[in-house]
Scaffold this motif. Structure first.
Motif, PDB file in Angstrom:
ATOM      1  N   LEU A  12       0.817  -1.205   0.000  1.00  0.00           N
ATOM      2  CA  LEU A  12       0.000   0.000   0.000  1.00  0.00           C
ATOM      3  C   LEU A  12       0.853   1.259   0.000  1.00  0.00           C
ATOM      4  O   LEU A  12       0.414   2.314  -0.442  1.00  0.00           O
ATOM      5  N   THR A  15       1.491   2.825  -3.369  1.00  0.00           N
ATOM      6  CA  THR A  15       0.214   3.311  -3.893  1.00  0.00           C
ATOM      7  C   THR A  15      -0.188   4.596  -3.182  1.00  0.00           C
ATOM      8  O   THR A  15      -0.617   5.560  -3.819  1.00  0.00           O
ATOM      9  N   ILE A  19      -0.711   8.187  -4.913  1.00  0.00           N
ATOM     10  CA  ILE A  19      -1.953   8.961  -4.833  1.00  0.00           C
ATOM     11  C   ILE A  19      -1.671  10.369  -4.343  1.00  0.00           C
ATOM     12  O   ILE A  19      -2.109  11.353  -4.938  1.00  0.00           O
ATOM     13  N   ARG A 205     -25.117  -9.088 -12.930  1.00  0.00           N
ATOM     14  CA  ARG A 205     -24.434  -9.960 -13.890  1.00  0.00           C
ATOM     15  C   ARG A 205     -23.277 -10.718 -13.237  1.00  0.00           C
ATOM     16  O   ARG A 205     -23.036 -11.883 -13.541  1.00  0.00           O
ATOM     17  N   LEU A 252     -14.191  -3.313  -5.772  1.00  0.00           N
ATOM     18  CA  LEU A 252     -13.892  -2.581  -7.000  1.00  0.00           C
ATOM     19  C   LEU A 252     -14.922  -1.499  -7.298  1.00  0.00           C
ATOM     20  O   LEU A 252     -14.619  -0.519  -7.973  1.00  0.00           O
ATOM     21  N   PRO A 255     -14.734   2.857  -5.553  1.00  0.00           N
ATOM     22  CA  PRO A 255     -14.343   4.142  -6.147  1.00  0.00           C
ATOM     23  C   PRO A 255     -15.458   4.758  -7.001  1.00  0.00           C
ATOM     24  O   PRO A 255     -15.628   5.969  -6.996  1.00  0.00           O
ATOM     25  N   HIS A 256     -16.235   3.908  -7.680  1.00  0.00           N
ATOM     26  CA  HIS A 256     -17.319   4.440  -8.495  1.00  0.00           C
ATOM     27  C   HIS A 256     -18.412   5.044  -7.624  1.00  0.00           C
ATOM     28  O   HIS A 256     -18.953   6.100  -7.929  1.00  0.00           O
ATOM     29  N   VAL A 258     -18.094   6.249  -4.601  1.00  0.00           N
ATOM     30  CA  VAL A 258     -17.610   7.486  -3.990  1.00  0.00           C
ATOM     31  C   VAL A 258     -17.565   8.598  -5.031  1.00  0.00           C
ATOM     32  O   VAL A 258     -17.965   9.735  -4.776  1.00  0.00           O
ATOM     33  N   GLY A 259     -17.099   8.260  -6.249  1.00  0.00           N
ATOM     34  CA  GLY A 259     -17.055   9.262  -7.304  1.00  0.00           C
ATOM     35  C   GLY A 259     -18.450   9.745  -7.671  1.00  0.00           C
ATOM     36  O   GLY A 259     -18.678  10.937  -7.868  1.00  0.00           O
ATOM     37  N   SER A 261     -20.819  10.127  -5.824  1.00  0.00           N
ATOM     38  CA  SER A 261     -21.404  10.983  -4.797  1.00  0.00           C
ATOM     39  C   SER A 261     -21.251  12.460  -5.133  1.00  0.00           C
ATOM     40  O   SER A 261     -22.016  13.278  -4.641  1.00  0.00           O
ATOM     41  N   LEU A 296     -10.235  10.638   0.707  1.00  0.00           N
ATOM     42  CA  LEU A 296     -11.153   9.695   0.082  1.00  0.00           C
ATOM     43  C   LEU A 296     -10.404   8.532  -0.542  1.00  0.00           C
ATOM     44  O   LEU A 296     -10.820   7.382  -0.437  1.00  0.00           O
ATOM     45  N   SER A 297      -9.283   8.841  -1.224  1.00  0.00           N
ATOM     46  CA  SER A 297      -8.518   7.772  -1.860  1.00  0.00           C
ATOM     47  C   SER A 297      -7.994   6.807  -0.813  1.00  0.00           C
ATOM     48  O   SER A 297      -8.022   5.587  -1.011  1.00  0.00           O
ATOM     49  N   THR A 300     -10.798   4.724   0.499  1.00  0.00           N
ATOM     50  CA  THR A 300     -11.140   3.720  -0.504  1.00  0.00           C
ATOM     51  C   THR A 300     -10.117   2.598  -0.509  1.00  0.00           C
ATOM     52  O   THR A 300     -10.450   1.415  -0.566  1.00  0.00           O
ATOM     53  N   LEU A 301      -8.843   3.004  -0.443  1.00  0.00           N
ATOM     54  CA  LEU A 301      -7.756   2.026  -0.443  1.00  0.00           C
ATOM     55  C   LEU A 301      -7.894   1.072   0.747  1.00  0.00           C
ATOM     56  O   LEU A 301      -7.760  -0.145   0.613  1.00  0.00           O
ATOM     57  N   MET A 304     -10.742  -1.289   0.319  1.00  0.00           N
ATOM     58  CA  MET A 304     -10.401  -2.373  -0.592  1.00  0.00           C
ATOM     59  C   MET A 304      -9.496  -3.381   0.111  1.00  0.00           C
ATOM     60  O   MET A 304      -9.599  -4.592  -0.115  1.00  0.00           O
TER      61      MET A 304
ATOM     62  N   ARG B 162       1.517  -0.536  -9.668  1.00  0.00           N
ATOM     63  CA  ARG B 162       1.186   0.493  -8.673  1.00  0.00           C
ATOM     64  C   ARG B 162       0.440   1.640  -9.343  1.00  0.00           C
ATOM     65  O   ARG B 162      -0.503   2.196  -8.806  1.00  0.00           O
ATOM     66  N   GLU B 165      -2.995   0.741  -9.865  1.00  0.00           N
ATOM     67  CA  GLU B 165      -3.722   0.764  -8.601  1.00  0.00           C
ATOM     68  C   GLU B 165      -4.073   2.193  -8.201  1.00  0.00           C
ATOM     69  O   GLU B 165      -5.182   2.464  -7.740  1.00  0.00           O
ATOM     70  N   VAL B 166      -3.105   3.111  -8.395  1.00  0.00           N
ATOM     71  CA  VAL B 166      -3.368   4.513  -8.064  1.00  0.00           C
ATOM     72  C   VAL B 166      -4.537   5.026  -8.890  1.00  0.00           C
ATOM     73  O   VAL B 166      -5.493   5.605  -8.368  1.00  0.00           O
ATOM     74  N   THR B 169      -7.898   3.536  -7.899  1.00  0.00           N
ATOM     75  CA  THR B 169      -8.360   3.779  -6.529  1.00  0.00           C
ATOM     76  C   THR B 169      -8.896   5.187  -6.344  1.00  0.00           C
ATOM     77  O   THR B 169      -9.911   5.390  -5.707  1.00  0.00           O
ATOM     78  N   VAL B 170      -8.185   6.178  -6.905  1.00  0.00           N
ATOM     79  CA  VAL B 170      -8.655   7.553  -6.750  1.00  0.00           C
ATOM     80  C   VAL B 170     -10.016   7.651  -7.429  1.00  0.00           C
ATOM     81  O   VAL B 170     -10.146   7.337  -8.603  1.00  0.00           O
ATOM     82  N   PRO B 171     -11.065   8.054  -6.664  1.00  0.00           N
ATOM     83  CA  PRO B 171     -12.389   8.126  -7.279  1.00  0.00           C
ATOM     84  C   PRO B 171     -12.366   9.049  -8.502  1.00  0.00           C
ATOM     85  O   PRO B 171     -11.975  10.207  -8.402  1.00  0.00           O
ATOM     86  N   THR B 172     -12.785   8.480  -9.650  1.00  0.00           N
ATOM     87  CA  THR B 172     -12.621   9.163 -10.935  1.00  0.00           C
ATOM     88  C   THR B 172     -13.097  10.606 -10.912  1.00  0.00           C
ATOM     89  O   THR B 172     -12.352  11.509 -11.295  1.00  0.00           O
ATOM     90  N   LEU B 173     -14.323  10.809 -10.458  1.00  0.00           N
ATOM     91  CA  LEU B 173     -14.880  12.154 -10.587  1.00  0.00           C
ATOM     92  C   LEU B 173     -14.127  13.157  -9.721  1.00  0.00           C
ATOM     93  O   LEU B 173     -14.024  14.318 -10.076  1.00  0.00           O
ATOM     94  N   PHE B 174     -13.566  12.699  -8.611  1.00  0.00           N
ATOM     95  CA  PHE B 174     -12.804  13.623  -7.769  1.00  0.00           C
ATOM     96  C   PHE B 174     -11.540  14.074  -8.484  1.00  0.00           C
ATOM     97  O   PHE B 174     -11.206  15.257  -8.497  1.00  0.00           O
TER      98      PHE B 174
END
Lengths: 325, 327
Positions: A12, A15, A19, A205, A252, A255-256, A258-259, A261, A296-297, A300-301, A304, B162, B165-166, B169-174
Motif C-alpha cells: 500500500l 500506492t 496517490i 451480472r 472494485l 471508487p465508483h 464514492v465518485g 457521490s 477519500l482515496s 477507498t484504499l 479495498m 502500482r 492501482e493509483v 483507486t482515486v475516485p474518478t470524478l474527484f
C-alpha cells in the motif's frame, strides 16, 4: 496470515505515495494563484507586498515544490491538511464533518446493490429457463444507460416537487429542527437510489456468472444426488462458494460509488465530500481539494484492503505468497 | 464460425451497431442537418451549394428573413436552426423562453430560445468525439503499458501495477473535478486528453492479466529466440492475442466515458459554453426544475445519452458473445 497482511500493507505504501503525489501535482501545478483568484482571500491581504508575502509564508507557498510536497506529506501523515484558503477553518475539521455522510451514502448504496443483485442474479443462474429474472436483468441494463444525474433530476421533479408527488424532501439531510433517524432515512431514500441503480446491472451480472460457474461444479451435483433440497443447494452450497467474487466486486465498485457521490450530493444538496470538493474547486481552495481527494482515496484504499482481508480469511488459497507457483 | 460472422448473426448487437452508426452519421453531418444557412439557395442569379458547410462571405451579413425574401430558391436544412442561434423563430411568442415543442421548434427551445433539436445534433459531436477518442488513447496506453508490464516483469511490472492501482483507486470524478476545475480545462481536446490520460487503468489491468498468461507460451519464446525485440513481441504477438477481450472492455469504457463527459458538463466542468453538449442542456433542465418544469429540456438529451450508452452496451455484449461462444 500475519506475513500475508504485512506484505499487503507494504504494497500500500507506494500506492499511497502515488496517490498523494498525483493529488499534490495536480493541485499545486494548476495555473492561477490562490492569492489573486479568490476575492475573499485578497480582501484581507490586498495590495501590500508585505501582507502577500506573509500570506504565502503562512501557507508555505514560498517554498520550492518538492519541499512543499514533503512538508505537506509530513502533515498529512499527522492528519493535518492545513487551513482552508476560503474560510480559514482547519481542513481536517471540514473533512471530518463531510466524510461520515459520504461513507454512509456509499455503504448504503453498496448494501442496496447487493440486496437487489444477489436474489436476482442467483435466480437468473439457478432457473435459467424462467423468464422473470432474465427480463429483470435486461431492465437493469436499460437503467444503467440512463445518466445518474438525469435520473436524479427526474426523481426530484416527479417525487419531490409540488409538480409531482412531493413524497420526498428536496434538499439536504435533515428537515429544520428534526434530528431523528426516521427523518434522516426519509432524506436518504432518493440519493441512495440514484447512487445504487447504475451499479445494479454490473452487480447482478457478476452474481449470475459467479453462481453459474459454481452451480456447474461436481459438489453441487453430488449435493443434488444426495437429495439436498434445491433451495438449500442454491442458497447454501452455491451462494457460499460464489461469495468471494461478490466481495471482490464490492471492493472494485467503491471508487465508483464514492465518485458518483459528487453528482448526487450536488443535486440533493447533501453536505458530503463530493459537495465539499466541488465547492473547494470553485474557490480554488487547494488545501481542501487536496485533503478531500487524499482522504477519500486512502479510505477507498483501506476499504479495498478490508475486502481483501475478508476474502483471505475466507479462502486460505489467497493467502499464499503471490510469487509461489 | 468466425467471431465477425457470429457478431453479425447477433440481432441485439446489430441493432446496437446500427443505432451507433446512425448517431455517428448525425454527428458527422451535424452542419448539414441543422444550420442557420440553407442546403441550397440562389440569390441574385448566383447559386450556392451547401452554404451551411462553406459559409460563403456573401451570405454572412444577411439575416435569415432577408435571405429568404431575396432568394429565388431556398432549401433549408432539415432542422432550419443553428445550434447557437437565439430566438430565431418567426412565430409570435408571448411567454419567455424556454418554449415547449411546437411545429416550429420540434423539440422545443432552451432558456435562450435556441433550438433543442439543433443543439442535440451538434451535441452528439462532443459526446461521441470525447467518448471515442479518449478511449482510443486509453487503449493505446493501457495495451502498451499492461503488456509491457506482463512481458518485462520485475521493476517495470511493479511500477505499472502500482500506477494502475493509483488510477483505479482515486475516485474518478474527484480526480477529474480537481484536474478540470483547477486547471480550467475547457476545450474539447483538453477534455479528451484528460479523460484519455486518467482512465486507462482498467484496460491496462485487463491487458496485463491476459498478457501474463501469454508470455509463458511457446510462440512467445520462439519469437524471442528468433531475435524479436520487446516492441515487436508486444505489437505483433501479444496485442493481437489480447485485443478481443480488451476491445469488449473498451466498448463499455466508451459508454462510461460518455456518461462521465455528460456528468462533467452537468457540473459545469465540461466543454465551455456556448458549445452545445447534452449535459449542458440537462443543466438547464435542472435550473428550471422548480418553476415551470421544462420537461423537453430533460427528456430529449437524457434519451440521447441513454440511446448512445445503451447501443454501446449492446455492441459490447455482442462482441463478448461472439468472441467467447461458451458464455
Amino acid at each position: 496470515m500475519g506475513r500475508w497482511l504485512g506484505l499487503r500493507l507494504l504494497q500500500l505504501v507506494p500506492t499511497f505515495l502515488g496517490i498523494t503525489f498525483l493529488t499534490f501535482l495536480v493541485a499545486r501545478l494548476a495555473p492561477g494563484d490562490p492569492l489573486q483568484l479568490d476575492p475573499d482571500v485578497t480582501q484581507g491581504v490586498t495590495g501590500q507586498g508585505d501582507a502577500q508575502a506573509r500570506f504565502r509564508a503562512a501557507h508555505g507557498l514560498d517554498q520550492p515544490l518538492p519541499v512543499q510536497y514533503a512538508q505537506w506529506l509530513g502533515k498529512v501523515a499527522r492528519l493535518d491538511f492545513g487551513r482552508s484558503l476560503h474560510d480559514h477553518r482547519p481542513v481536517r475539521e471540514k473533512l471530518l464533518e463531510a466524510l461520515p455522510t459520504t461513507a454512509l451514502l456509499a455503504a448504503l448504496a453498496l448494501l442496496a446493490a447487493w440486496a437487489v443483485a444477489i436474489p436476482l442474479g442467483v435466480r437468473a443462474a439457478a432457473r435459467p429457463e424462467k423468464k422473470g429474472a432474465r427480463v429483470a436483468l435486461q431492465a437493469l441494463d436499460v437503467a444503467y444507460a440512463l445518466p445518474a444525474f438525469w435520473v436524479a433530476v427526474m426523481a426530484l421533479l416527479w417525487l419531490a416537487t409540488a409538480r409531482g408527488l412531493a413524497l420526498f424532501p428536496l434538499q439536504g439531510l435533515h428537515s429544520d429542527g428534526e434530528a431523528g433517524l426516521g427523518d434522516l432515512a426519509w432524506h436518504l431514500v432518493l440519493p441512495v437510489l440514484c447512487l445504487t441503480y447504475p451499479q445494479l446491472a454490473v452487480a447482478a451480472r457478476q452474481v449470475a456468472s459467479a453462481m453459474r460457474e459454481v452451480l456447474g461444479r461436481e459438489f453441487i451435483r453430488a449435493a443434488r444426488a444426495r437429495g439436498v433440497p434445491e433451495a438449500r443447494v442454491v442458497w447454501r452450497h452455491g451462494l457460499r462458494n460464489a461469495a468471494l467474487p461478490l466481495l471482490a466486486f464490492g471492493g472494485l465498485s467503491l471508487p465508483h460509488l464514492v465518485g458518483g457521490s459528487v453528482v448526487v450530493e450536488r443535486i440533493f444538496g447533501i453536505p458530503g465530500m463530493g459537495l465539499l470538493a466541488f465547492d473547494a474547486v470553485a474557490h480554488r481552495d487547494y488545501p481542501t481539494v487536496m485533503g478531500a481527494t487524499t482522504l477519500l482515496s486512502v479510505v477507498t484504499l483501506l476499504a479495498m484492503l478490508g475486502v481483501d482481508l475478508v476474502s483471505a480469511l475466507a479462502d486460505p488459497r489467497l493467502r499464499a505468497p503471490r510469487g509461489a507457483k | 464460425m468466425s467471431p465477425w460472422r457470429r457478431f453479425r448473426a447477433d440481432r441485439r448487437a446489430r441493432v446496437g451497431l446500427r443505432v451507433l452508426v446512425g448517431l455517428l452519421a448525425a454527428a458527422v453531418l451535424a452542419d448539414v442537418l441543422a444550420s442557420e444557412l440553407p442546403l441550397f439557395c440562389r440569390v441574385g442569379g448566383v447559386t450556392y451549394v451547401l452554404p451551411c458547410l462553406t459559409e460563403p462571405a456573401a451570405l454572412r451579413g444577411l439575416s435569415r428573413q432577408a435571405l429568404k425574401a431575396s432568394a429565388e430558391l431556398y432549401v433549408p436544412t432539415p432542422i432550419p436552426f443553428g445550434p447557437d442561434e437565439t430566438f430565431a423563430g418567426t412565430k409570435a411568442r408571448f411567454t419567455p423562453a424556454p418554449w415547449s415543442p411546437d411545429d416550429e421548434h420540434l423539440l422545443g427551445t432552451d432558456e435562450l430560445g435556441r433550438d433543442v433539436a439543433a443543439r442535440l445534433v451538434h451535441g452528439a459531436r462532443v459526446s461521441l468525439w470525447v467518448g471515442l477518442s479518449s478511449v482510443a488513447l486509453n487503449l493505446v496506453l493501457g495495451l502498451w503499458l499492461g503488456l509491457l508490464a506482463a512481458w518485462r516483469g520485475g521493476v517495470v511490472d511493479a511500477v505499472v501495477s502500482r500506477l494502475i492501482e493509483v488510477l483505479t483507486t482515486v475516485p474518478t470524478l474527484f480526480l477529474l473535478l480537481t484536474l478540470i476545475g483547477l486547471w480550467r480545462v475547457q476545450g474539447l481536446w483538453a477534455l479528451t486528453l484528460v479523460l484519455g490520460l486518467t482512465r486507462w487503468g482498467e484496460l491496462a489491468r485487463l491487458a496485463r492479466a491476459q498478457g501474463l498468461q501469454l508470455v509463458r507460451q511457446d510462440f512467445v519464446a520462439a519469437s524471442r529466440a528468433l531475435g524479436a525485440g520487446t516492441g515487436r513481441i508486444i505489437a505483433r504477438h501479444l496485442v493481437p492475442n489480447v485485443l478481443g477481450p480488451v476491445l469488449v472492455s473498451a466498448a463499455f469504457a466508451v459508454a462510461a466515458a460518455i456518461l462521465v463527459e455528460s456528468a462533467l458538463s452537468f457540473l459545469g466542468l465540461g466543454v465551455a459554453p456556448p458549445t452545445a453538449t447534452w449535459g449542458e442542456l440537462l443543466t438547464q433542465a435542472h435550473r428550471t426544475l422548480t418553476h415551470p418544469g421544462a420537461w423537453w429540456l430533460a427528456l430529449f438529451p437524457g434519451a440521447c445519452i441513454a440511446l448512445t450508452v445503451g447501443s454501446l452496451h449492446l455492441v459490447g455484449e455482442g462482441l463478448r458473445r461472439s468472441l467467447d461462444p461458451a458464455a
